[in-house]
Design a protein around this motif. Structure first.
Motif, PDB file in Angstrom:
ATOM      1  N   ARG A  34       0.826  -1.205   0.000  1.00 17.17           N
ATOM      2  CA  ARG A  34       0.000   0.000   0.000  1.00 17.17           C
ATOM      3  C   ARG A  34       0.861   1.256   0.000  1.00 17.17           C
ATOM      4  O   ARG A  34       1.784   1.407   0.796  1.00 17.17           O
ATOM      5  CB  ARG A  34      -0.909   0.024   1.232  1.00 17.17           C
ATOM      6  N   SER A  37      -1.271   6.894  -0.658  1.00 16.10           N
ATOM      7  CA  SER A  37      -2.497   7.275  -1.365  1.00 16.10           C
ATOM      8  C   SER A  37      -3.628   6.285  -1.123  1.00 16.10           C
ATOM      9  O   SER A  37      -4.789   6.579  -1.403  1.00 16.10           O
ATOM     10  CB  SER A  37      -2.224   7.366  -2.858  1.00 16.10           C
ATOM     11  N   GLN A  39      -3.655   3.408  -2.682  1.00 14.30           N
ATOM     12  CA  GLN A  39      -3.570   2.485  -3.812  1.00 14.30           C
ATOM     13  C   GLN A  39      -2.568   1.377  -3.525  1.00 14.30           C
ATOM     14  O   GLN A  39      -1.586   1.574  -2.815  1.00 14.30           O
ATOM     15  CB  GLN A  39      -3.128   3.218  -5.077  1.00 14.30           C
ATOM     16  N   THR A  40      -2.828   0.221  -4.119  1.00 18.09           N
ATOM     17  CA  THR A  40      -1.797  -0.809  -4.107  1.00 18.09           C
ATOM     18  C   THR A  40      -0.719  -0.433  -5.129  1.00 18.09           C
ATOM     19  O   THR A  40      -0.945   0.391  -6.025  1.00 18.09           O
ATOM     20  CB  THR A  40      -2.381  -2.180  -4.474  1.00 18.09           C
ATOM     21  N   ALA A  43      -1.985  -1.140  -8.604  1.00 21.49           N
ATOM     22  CA  ALA A  43      -3.012  -0.193  -9.025  1.00 21.49           C
ATOM     23  C   ALA A  43      -2.407   1.169  -9.370  1.00 21.49           C
ATOM     24  O   ALA A  43      -2.847   1.831 -10.317  1.00 21.49           O
ATOM     25  CB  ALA A  43      -4.071  -0.039  -7.939  1.00 21.49           C
ATOM     26  N   ALA A  44      -1.388   1.593  -8.616  1.00 21.10           N
ATOM     27  CA  ALA A  44      -0.738   2.871  -8.906  1.00 21.10           C
ATOM     28  C   ALA A  44      -0.023   2.828 -10.251  1.00 21.10           C
ATOM     29  O   ALA A  44      -0.035   3.804 -11.018  1.00 21.10           O
ATOM     30  CB  ALA A  44       0.244   3.215  -7.790  1.00 21.10           C
ATOM     31  N   ALA A  47      -2.684   2.988 -12.939  1.00 20.90           N
ATOM     32  CA  ALA A  47      -3.216   4.347 -13.050  1.00 20.90           C
ATOM     33  C   ALA A  47      -2.278   5.243 -13.844  1.00 20.90           C
ATOM     34  O   ALA A  47      -2.722   6.094 -14.623  1.00 20.90           O
ATOM     35  CB  ALA A  47      -3.456   4.925 -11.657  1.00 20.90           C
ATOM     36  N   GLY A  70      -6.438  -4.590  -6.084  1.00 26.51           N
ATOM     37  CA  GLY A  70      -6.697  -3.156  -6.131  1.00 26.51           C
ATOM     38  C   GLY A  70      -7.108  -2.634  -7.489  1.00 26.51           C
ATOM     39  O   GLY A  70      -7.188  -1.407  -7.676  1.00 26.51           O
ATOM     40  N   LEU A  71      -7.391  -3.515  -8.445  1.00 22.90           N
ATOM     41  CA  LEU A  71      -7.757  -3.095  -9.791  1.00 22.90           C
ATOM     42  C   LEU A  71      -9.271  -2.975  -9.928  1.00 22.90           C
ATOM     43  O   LEU A  71     -10.036  -3.657  -9.222  1.00 22.90           O
ATOM     44  CB  LEU A  71      -7.228  -4.099 -10.823  1.00 22.90           C
TER      45      LEU A  71
END
Length: 208
Positions: A34, A37, A39-40, A43-44, A47, A70-71
């Motif tokens: 993590r 933010s 986000q994982t 996922a970051a 993004a 996290g998606l």
């Protein structure tokens, strides 16, 4: 999954490699690390790619649950059944799937991103897109060293689909040096991947 309405280079997609075992990170799944933010790590990274590419695929293992990672539920996926054999095998699974996808029949190139590199500058990704071509390999260079992501024109997809083991795409790049364009970037993020937990501390302020 919301993506930017980008008119530039609509025939290039991002392929985010996230099927590795990440054994150096320890017992925890680094894709789930993590950031402040919320986000994982994975996922970051996704993004960041969404900000530059209108199309993407995330490469996961057969057993992976994308939502748990996290998606978004509608994230386009490719499953890599041979991921346990290494990065080369995962790339082969990914590009074999891309070649069979009728929706991508007219695409000119694919940018291979690693799923643990959330610090890439937007300008780096956009410059790669600007230089995409069917018979060209494009990669960034910073401080005298090449890095990631690497953009492969469609002419090289069949070679990527025949890879195996854990070597990745180095041999493909070496075979086609004459068609490889290296772009000088002021972006240290092209070298900043997360191999061990302490690497998270090296992420720029705002990410870590």
């Amino acid at each position: 999954m919301n993506r930017p309405d980008r008119e530039a280079s609509p025939d290039v997609l991002a392929v985010i490699m996230a099927a590795g075992a990440s054994r150096r990170f320890g017992a925890a799944d680094k894709r789930l690390a993590r950031l402040p933010s919320g986000q994982t790590l994975l996922a970051a990274t996704v993004a960041r790619a969404v900000g530059a590419f209108a199309h993407l695929r995330v490469v996961l293992r057969d057993e992976d649950d994308p939502v748990a990672l996290g998606l978004a539920p509608d994230t386009p996926l490719i499953r890599a059944p041979h991921a346990g054999d290494g990065l080369g095998a995962s790339l082969a699974d990914a590009f074999a799937a891309l070649a069979k996808d009728d929706a991508l029949a007219e695409f000119e190139a694919a940018a291979v991103l690693l799923g643990d590199m959330p610090a890439l500058a937007d300008e780096t990704l956009k410059r790669l897109l600007d230089h995409a071509a069917r018979e060209r390999i494009v990669r960034p260079r910073h401080a005298g060293r090449p890095g990631h992501p690497v953009l492969f024109g469609r002419a090289y997809w069949s070679e990527l689909a025949s890879l195996g083991g854990d070597e990745g795409a180095r041999r493909v790049i070496a075979r086609h040096r004459g068609h490889c364009l290296e772009l000088a970037m002021g972006d240290p993020g092209i070298h900043l991947d997360i191999d061990i937990a302490s690497d998270l501390a090296a992420l720029p302020r705002g990410l870590a």
